[in-house]
Design an enzyme around this catalytic site. Structure first.
Site, PDB file in Angstrom:
ATOM      1  N   TYR A  53       0.805  -1.219   0.000  1.00 49.37           N
ATOM      2  CA  TYR A  53       0.000   0.000   0.000  1.00 49.37           C
ATOM      3  C   TYR A  53       0.841   1.274   0.000  1.00 49.37           C
ATOM      4  CZ  TYR A  53      -4.414  -2.458   0.436  1.00 49.37           C
ATOM      5  OH  TYR A  53      -5.506  -3.244   0.181  1.00 49.37           O
ATOM      6  N   GLU A 136     -14.202 -21.356  12.350  1.00 49.98           N
ATOM      7  CA  GLU A 136     -13.815 -21.008  10.977  1.00 49.98           C
ATOM      8  C   GLU A 136     -14.160 -19.577  10.608  1.00 49.98           C
ATOM      9  OE1 GLU A 136     -15.069 -22.075   6.371  1.00 49.98           O
ATOM     10  OE2 GLU A 136     -15.710 -23.417   7.964  1.00 49.98           O
TER      11      GLU A 136
END
EC number: 5.6.2.2
Length: 271
Positions: A53, A136
């Site tokens: 970035y 998860e």
């Protein structure tokens, strides 16, 4: 070590400039080396995403930065952490846990959800929990830590496929580990990424609790993944069940089931 790496990096830049025709991505390389050299000079740690970035218009894609990191480590015969590049942090945890580096406190979490710190910078952790529950999905993780009443469980969420940093924390935990994942081939594959874990859901017995509106049919990518996992001989009962019934179910289907009690569910599963 850092000064030695700086010298090696400078020598690498000189070599590449002398052989510039062999390196078509020279602008990207020089920008990358500039950021690494600055980090070594200032002793400042950056992660992969920061590097990307800082110069998006030059790197274009995160994969370019990933390739340059790997290539530079190979050329300089060093590790990513030697270059002061930390693992991109993704996983989160909930529970009291303290992290140390060289016997100095690095990070402490007493309440709420926290990002797992860079485990390459950690050499010791302290915790009192006897069990760990790996979840998860982020949405299910958030619901669980809000509603499930337990003081002796450390909750961890890898947000899908776990990053290396999440796995480093899990490996350091010398406690019983449980996990809950989608009832689909990808959920089962994610489960295999965690060492020494007992999968408690979604299992075949849970399916009777779930309204059929949450049942989904397998697509061609699911079937392809199932066949890949079957070759690895993992979770064969679940995989054959999916194929036979052409079914997959997300954890959300279980948690929204009529009469579902999250405390009773985990109490009977985590022993």
């Amino acid at each position: 070590m850092k000064n030695n790496l700086k010298v090696k990096l400078e020598e690498l830049v000189i070599y590449i400039l002398k052989n510039i025709k062999r390196y078509p991505n020279i602008i990207q390389r020089l920008k990358f080396y500039e950021q690494i050299h600055l980090g070594l000079t200032l002793n400042k740690i950056k992660n992969k995403r920061e590097i990307y970035y800082n110069s998006v218009s030059i790197f274009k894609k995160q994969s370019i930065v990933d390739m340059l990191i790997k290539d530079t480590c190979n050329k300089l015969k060093c590790t990513q952490s030697d270059l002061l590049i930390s693992t991109t942090l993704k996983g989160v945890f909930y529970g009291n846990i303290t992290f140390y580096k060289n016997n100095k406190l690095v990070h402490v979490n007493l309440k709420g959800t926290s990002l797992i710190p860079d485990m390459n910078q950690i050499d010791r952790i302290e915790y009192t929990q006897k069990k760990c529950l790996i979840i998860e999905k982020d949405t299910i993780f958030s619901k669980t830590v809000r509603e499930y009443i337990s003081n002796d469980i450390l909750f961890i969420c890898g947000k899908g496929y776990p990053c290396r940093n999440t796995l480093l924390l899990v490996n350091k935990l010398n406690i019983r580990k449980y996990g809950i994942f989608d009832f689909d081939p990808y959920g089962l594959e994610i489960c295999t990424k965690y060492p020494s874990i007992k999968k408690i859901g979604i299992d075949i017995k849970d399916i009777n609790l779930i309204d059929k509106q949450h049942f989904m049919i397998l697509n061609k990518y699911d079937i392809r993944k199932i066949n890949t996992l079957l070759k690895q001989k993992v979770y064969e009962i679940e995989l054959f069940y999916m194929l036979k019934n052409n079914i997959k179910i997300e954890i959300e289907g279980l948690f929204s089931a009529k009469g579902f009690d999250i405390n009773n569910y985990f109490y009977t599963k985590i022993i």
